[in-house]
Design a protein around this motif. Sequence first.
Motif, PDB file in Angstrom:
ATOM      1  N   ALA A  23      28.179  43.536  49.622  1.00  0.00           N
ATOM      2  CA  ALA A  23      28.962  44.616  49.058  1.00  0.00           C
ATOM      3  C   ALA A  23      30.112  44.295  48.441  1.00  0.00           C
ATOM      4  CB  ALA A  23      29.286  45.296  50.387  1.00  0.00           C
ATOM      5  N   ALA A  24      30.570  45.289  47.724  1.00  0.00           N
ATOM      6  CA  ALA A  24      31.634  44.746  47.003  1.00  0.00           C
ATOM      7  C   ALA A  24      32.844  45.295  47.391  1.00  0.00           C
ATOM      8  CB  ALA A  24      31.761  45.490  45.521  1.00  0.00           C
ATOM      9  N   LEU A  25      33.639  44.348  48.026  1.00  0.00           N
ATOM     10  CA  LEU A  25      34.936  44.732  49.024  1.00  0.00           C
ATOM     11  C   LEU A  25      36.214  44.863  48.279  1.00  0.00           C
ATOM     12  CD1 LEU A  25      34.627  42.532  52.078  1.00  0.00           C
ATOM     13  CD2 LEU A  25      33.928  44.845  51.796  1.00  0.00           C
ATOM     14  N   MET A  26      35.896  44.032  46.955  1.00  0.00           N
ATOM     15  CA  MET A  26      37.259  44.076  45.946  1.00  0.00           C
ATOM     16  C   MET A  26      37.080  45.032  44.844  1.00  0.00           C
ATOM     17  SD  MET A  26      38.355  39.904  46.203  1.00  0.00           S
ATOM     18  CE  MET A  26      37.211  39.698  44.902  1.00  0.00           C
ATOM     19  N   PRO A  27      37.969  45.853  44.845  1.00  0.00           N
ATOM     20  CA  PRO A  27      37.913  47.036  43.587  1.00  0.00           C
ATOM     21  C   PRO A  27      38.276  46.083  42.494  1.00  0.00           C
ATOM     22  CG  PRO A  27      39.893  47.337  45.039  1.00  0.00           C
ATOM     23  CD  PRO A  27      39.138  46.462  45.781  1.00  0.00           C
ATOM     24  N   SER A  28      37.927  46.521  41.362  1.00  0.00           N
ATOM     25  CA  SER A  28      38.391  45.915  40.037  1.00  0.00           C
ATOM     26  C   SER A  28      39.793  46.272  39.823  1.00  0.00           C
ATOM     27  CB  SER A  28      37.248  46.190  39.149  1.00  0.00           C
ATOM     28  OG  SER A  28      37.732  45.723  37.562  1.00  0.00           O
ATOM     29  N   CYS A  30      41.910  44.940  37.259  1.00  0.00           N
ATOM     30  CA  CYS A  30      42.202  44.299  35.988  1.00  0.00           C
ATOM     31  C   CYS A  30      41.226  44.662  34.854  1.00  0.00           C
ATOM     32  CB  CYS A  30      42.355  42.806  35.960  1.00  0.00           C
ATOM     33  SG  CYS A  30      43.536  42.115  37.147  1.00  0.00           S
ATOM     34  N   SER A  31      41.729  44.769  33.680  1.00  0.00           N
ATOM     35  CA  SER A  31      40.822  44.841  32.519  1.00  0.00           C
ATOM     36  C   SER A  31      40.242  43.461  31.928  1.00  0.00           C
ATOM     37  CB  SER A  31      41.711  45.307  31.287  1.00  0.00           C
ATOM     38  OG  SER A  31      42.677  44.094  30.919  1.00  0.00           O
ATOM     39  N   VAL A  32      39.268  43.766  31.324  1.00  0.00           N
ATOM     40  CA  VAL A  32      38.463  42.620  31.173  1.00  0.00           C
ATOM     41  C   VAL A  32      39.255  41.465  30.322  1.00  0.00           C
ATOM     42  CG1 VAL A  32      36.789  41.553  29.496  1.00  0.00           C
ATOM     43  CG2 VAL A  32      36.426  43.931  30.648  1.00  0.00           C
ATOM     44  N   GLN A  33      40.178  41.732  29.459  1.00  0.00           N
ATOM     45  CA  GLN A  33      41.336  40.950  28.818  1.00  0.00           C
ATOM     46  C   GLN A  33      42.068  40.339  30.316  1.00  0.00           C
ATOM     47  OE1 GLN A  33      41.071  44.266  27.882  1.00  0.00           O
ATOM     48  NE2 GLN A  33      39.920  43.790  26.199  1.00  0.00           N
ATOM     49  N   GLU A  34      42.641  41.088  30.864  1.00  0.00           N
ATOM     50  CA  GLU A  34      43.517  40.408  32.007  1.00  0.00           C
ATOM     51  C   GLU A  34      42.530  39.606  32.873  1.00  0.00           C
ATOM     52  OE1 GLU A  34      46.674  44.005  32.979  1.00  0.00           O
ATOM     53  OE2 GLU A  34      44.522  44.199  33.572  1.00  0.00           O
ATOM     54  N   GLU A  35      41.447  39.866  33.199  1.00  0.00           N
ATOM     55  CA  GLU A  35      40.445  38.984  33.821  1.00  0.00           C
ATOM     56  C   GLU A  35      40.227  37.701  33.351  1.00  0.00           C
ATOM     57  OE1 GLU A  35      38.462  38.132  37.280  1.00  0.00           O
ATOM     58  OE2 GLU A  35      39.155  40.306  36.929  1.00  0.00           O
ATOM     59  N   PRO A  39      42.424  35.090  35.839  1.00  0.00           N
ATOM     60  CA  PRO A  39      41.285  35.342  36.977  1.00  0.00           C
ATOM     61  C   PRO A  39      41.908  35.532  38.264  1.00  0.00           C
ATOM     62  CG  PRO A  39      40.781  33.241  35.994  1.00  0.00           C
ATOM     63  CD  PRO A  39      42.113  33.886  35.198  1.00  0.00           C
ATOM     64  N   CYS A  40      42.703  34.265  38.579  1.00  0.00           N
ATOM     65  CA  CYS A  40      43.305  34.274  39.888  1.00  0.00           C
ATOM     66  C   CYS A  40      44.176  35.377  40.420  1.00  0.00           C
ATOM     67  CB  CYS A  40      43.958  32.845  40.199  1.00  0.00           C
ATOM     68  SG  CYS A  40      44.780  32.510  41.864  1.00  0.00           S
ATOM     69  N   VAL A  41      45.022  35.805  39.478  1.00  0.00           N
ATOM     70  CA  VAL A  41      45.802  36.777  39.921  1.00  0.00           C
ATOM     71  C   VAL A  41      44.865  38.024  40.267  1.00  0.00           C
ATOM     72  CG1 VAL A  41      47.761  38.309  39.215  1.00  0.00           C
ATOM     73  CG2 VAL A  41      47.967  36.088  38.871  1.00  0.00           C
ATOM     74  N   CYS A  42      44.047  38.686  39.386  1.00  0.00           N
ATOM     75  CA  CYS A  42      42.965  39.612  39.375  1.00  0.00           C
ATOM     76  C   CYS A  42      42.436  39.680  40.504  1.00  0.00           C
ATOM     77  CB  CYS A  42      42.352  39.616  38.152  1.00  0.00           C
ATOM     78  SG  CYS A  42      43.049  40.191  36.763  1.00  0.00           S
ATOM     79  N   CYS A  43      41.964  38.372  41.033  1.00  0.00           N
ATOM     80  CA  CYS A  43      41.251  38.231  42.361  1.00  0.00           C
ATOM     81  C   CYS A  43      41.787  38.712  43.566  1.00  0.00           C
ATOM     82  CB  CYS A  43      40.484  36.780  42.555  1.00  0.00           C
ATOM     83  SG  CYS A  43      39.519  36.809  43.822  1.00  0.00           S
ATOM     84  N   LYS A  44      43.149  38.143  43.426  1.00  0.00           N
ATOM     85  CA  LYS A  44      44.033  38.303  44.643  1.00  0.00           C
ATOM     86  C   LYS A  44      44.465  39.781  44.748  1.00  0.00           C
ATOM     87  CE  LYS A  44      45.985  33.651  45.114  1.00  0.00           C
ATOM     88  NZ  LYS A  44      47.029  32.971  45.188  1.00  0.00           N
ATOM     89  N   LYS A  45      44.722  40.289  43.565  1.00  0.00           N
ATOM     90  CA  LYS A  45      45.031  41.751  43.478  1.00  0.00           C
ATOM     91  C   LYS A  45      44.043  42.698  44.033  1.00  0.00           C
ATOM     92  CE  LYS A  45      47.846  42.486  39.284  1.00  0.00           C
ATOM     93  NZ  LYS A  45      47.780  43.221  37.956  1.00  0.00           N
ATOM     94  N   GLY A  46      42.521  42.191  43.673  1.00  0.00           N
ATOM     95  CA  GLY A  46      41.351  42.951  44.183  1.00  0.00           C
ATOM     96  C   GLY A  46      41.440  42.807  45.793  1.00  0.00           C
ATOM     97  N   CYS A  47      41.554  41.467  46.503  1.00  0.00           N
ATOM     98  CA  CYS A  47      41.679  41.328  47.746  1.00  0.00           C
ATOM     99  C   CYS A  47      42.767  42.173  48.529  1.00  0.00           C
ATOM    100  CB  CYS A  47      42.029  39.814  48.144  1.00  0.00           C
ATOM    101  SG  CYS A  47      40.599  38.763  48.179  1.00  0.00           S
TER     102      CYS A  47
END
Length: 93
Positions: A23-28, A30-35, A39-47
């Motif tokens: 199940a996708a717990l983390m919403p997206s 970041c944009s593709v460019q930001e990802e 990627p670490c910042v975007c992952c932490k934001k999703g969490c």
Amino acid sequence: MISFSKLVLVFGLLFALALHANAALMPSMCSVQEEEAAPCVCCKKGCWFGIAEMTTNYFGHMPGERSDAESRFALAMMSQCFKLECSEVCSSL
């Protein structure tokens, strides 16, 4: 009133089951460019936002509005999400 340790156990089990079911717990967040750039910042934001939403839905209000245990619980869940979901893209975890 449910104890903090019981609450952590219940949410930990729910979190593990959701991960197991892919199940996708983390919403997206970041944009593709930001990802690609951070990627670490975007992952932490999703969490951060995913766990905040999940705990808000569970409690029926923002964690911490009734007790400090709710906010500590939400932060502990976010920390576990960082470790489980972001360890591959964040070298410091």
